[in-house]
Design a protein around this motif. Sequence first.
Motif, PDB file in Angstrom:
ATOM      1  N   HIS A   1       0.845  -1.188   0.000  1.00  9.16           N
ATOM      2  CA  HIS A   1       0.000   0.000   0.000  1.00  9.16           C
ATOM      3  C   HIS A   1       0.879   1.236   0.000  1.00  9.16           C
ATOM      4  O   HIS A   1       1.960   1.250   0.575  1.00  9.16           O
ATOM      5  N   GLU A   2       0.398   2.275  -0.653  1.00  7.17           N
ATOM      6  CA  GLU A   2       1.194   3.480  -0.800  1.00  7.17           C
ATOM      7  C   GLU A   2       1.463   4.161   0.528  1.00  7.17           C
ATOM      8  O   GLU A   2       2.500   4.755   0.725  1.00  7.17           O
ATOM      9  N   GLU A   3       0.543   4.110   1.424  1.00  9.07           N
ATOM     10  CA  GLU A   3       0.733   4.778   2.702  1.00  9.07           C
ATOM     11  C   GLU A   3       0.080   3.952   3.802  1.00  9.07           C
ATOM     12  O   GLU A   3      -0.784   3.120   3.558  1.00  9.07           O
ATOM     13  N   ASP A   4       0.530   4.188   5.007  1.00  7.59           N
ATOM     14  CA  ASP A   4      -0.041   3.486   6.144  1.00  7.59           C
ATOM     15  C   ASP A   4      -1.199   4.311   6.685  1.00  7.59           C
ATOM     16  O   ASP A   4      -1.008   5.384   7.260  1.00  7.59           O
ATOM     17  N   ASP A   5      -2.423   3.819   6.482  1.00  2.00           N
ATOM     18  CA  ASP A   5      -3.610   4.561   6.897  1.00  2.00           C
ATOM     19  C   ASP A   5      -4.250   3.964   8.152  1.00  2.00           C
ATOM     20  O   ASP A   5      -5.389   4.269   8.466  1.00  2.00           O
ATOM     21  N   TRP A   6      -3.534   3.133   8.870  1.00  2.00           N
ATOM     22  CA  TRP A   6      -4.096   2.416  10.018  1.00  2.00           C
ATOM     23  C   TRP A   6      -4.693   3.385  11.036  1.00  2.00           C
ATOM     24  O   TRP A   6      -5.764   3.127  11.590  1.00  2.00           O
ATOM     25  N   ASP A   7      -4.020   4.482  11.307  1.00  2.00           N
ATOM     26  CA  ASP A   7      -4.504   5.414  12.330  1.00  2.00           C
ATOM     27  C   ASP A   7      -5.804   6.103  11.938  1.00  2.00           C
ATOM     28  O   ASP A   7      -6.575   6.510  12.806  1.00  2.00           O
ATOM     29  N   GLU A   8      -6.060   6.230  10.640  1.00  2.00           N
ATOM     30  CA  GLU A   8      -7.284   6.894  10.191  1.00  2.00           C
ATOM     31  C   GLU A   8      -8.494   5.958  10.138  1.00  2.00           C
ATOM     32  O   GLU A   8      -9.611   6.405   9.969  1.00  2.00           O
ATOM     33  N   LEU A   9      -8.276   4.652  10.274  1.00  2.00           N
ATOM     34  CA  LEU A   9      -9.374   3.701  10.166  1.00  2.00           C
ATOM     35  C   LEU A   9     -10.216   3.692  11.435  1.00  2.00           C
ATOM     36  O   LEU A   9      -9.710   3.896  12.539  1.00  2.00           O
ATOM     37  N   THR A  10     -11.512   3.412  11.257  1.00  2.00           N
ATOM     38  CA  THR A  10     -12.381   3.219  12.414  1.00  2.00           C
ATOM     39  C   THR A  10     -12.126   1.835  12.979  1.00  2.00           C
ATOM     40  O   THR A  10     -11.483   0.991  12.349  1.00  2.00           O
ATOM     41  N   ASP A  11     -12.629   1.581  14.172  1.00  2.00           N
ATOM     42  CA  ASP A  11     -12.448   0.263  14.787  1.00  2.00           C
ATOM     43  C   ASP A  11     -13.048  -0.839  13.917  1.00  2.00           C
ATOM     44  O   ASP A  11     -12.470  -1.915  13.773  1.00  2.00           O
TER      45      ASP A  11
ATOM     46  N   LYS B   1     -10.719  -1.529  11.045  1.00  2.00           N
ATOM     47  CA  LYS B   1      -9.535  -2.264  11.514  1.00  2.00           C
ATOM     48  C   LYS B   1      -9.858  -3.747  11.699  1.00  2.00           C
ATOM     49  O   LYS B   1      -9.082  -4.614  11.316  1.00  2.00           O
ATOM     50  N   ILE B   2     -11.027  -4.035  12.275  1.00  2.00           N
ATOM     51  CA  ILE B   2     -11.437  -5.433  12.465  1.00  2.00           C
ATOM     52  C   ILE B   2     -11.624  -6.110  11.113  1.00  2.00           C
ATOM     53  O   ILE B   2     -11.169  -7.229  10.898  1.00  2.00           O
ATOM     54  N   HIS B   3     -12.263  -5.395  10.180  1.00  2.00           N
ATOM     55  CA  HIS B   3     -12.474  -5.958   8.836  1.00  2.00           C
ATOM     56  C   HIS B   3     -11.133  -6.264   8.170  1.00  2.00           C
ATOM     57  O   HIS B   3     -10.940  -7.349   7.624  1.00  2.00           O
ATOM     58  N   ARG B   4     -10.203  -5.314   8.201  1.00  2.00           N
ATOM     59  CA  ARG B   4      -8.898  -5.537   7.575  1.00  2.00           C
ATOM     60  C   ARG B   4      -8.161  -6.682   8.262  1.00  2.00           C
ATOM     61  O   ARG B   4      -7.519  -7.495   7.594  1.00  2.00           O
TER      62      ARG B   4
END
Length: 141
Positions: free
Chosen positions: A83-93, A96-99
């Motif tokens: 992935h081009e960038e790490d977007d983990w912090d912007e994800l909702t809970d 995050k569970i889905h990913r």
Amino acid sequence: MSELLVPTMNCACFILPYPEEVAKKTGSAGMVYSIRELYLLLARQVDDSDPPEAAALREIADHYPDVNRGEIVERDSRGNRVHEEDDWDELTDEQKIHRGNVNAAIAVVDRIRYQLENAAFDYEMADDVTRVRRELSAIAV
């Protein structure tokens, strides 16, 4: 057809135009087809009849990038998408569970594929291995 339709291409794909009548029916002007996939398809077709030619076609395919719907896909050494960038912090809970569930499912499928590769040498299991491989291919994204 009154005029000749010529495919165009970029560094990774052919853009194959549809005839005007088909374009009106489908709402799409054409199809994007990966140059890499074309060479891999040709290699699969000559696998049994001419293995050296198949190997040469696969080598040629390795020079073209992997694409998804015309967009170049970056992959790491294990074949996973980068992935081009790490977007983990912007994800909702929930996201995050889905990913996490998606990544866990991919890990399980990778483990099954590994076990299938090891089981492919056992002639008694050949039919079962073939059936499972076909099912995995059917559900592959």
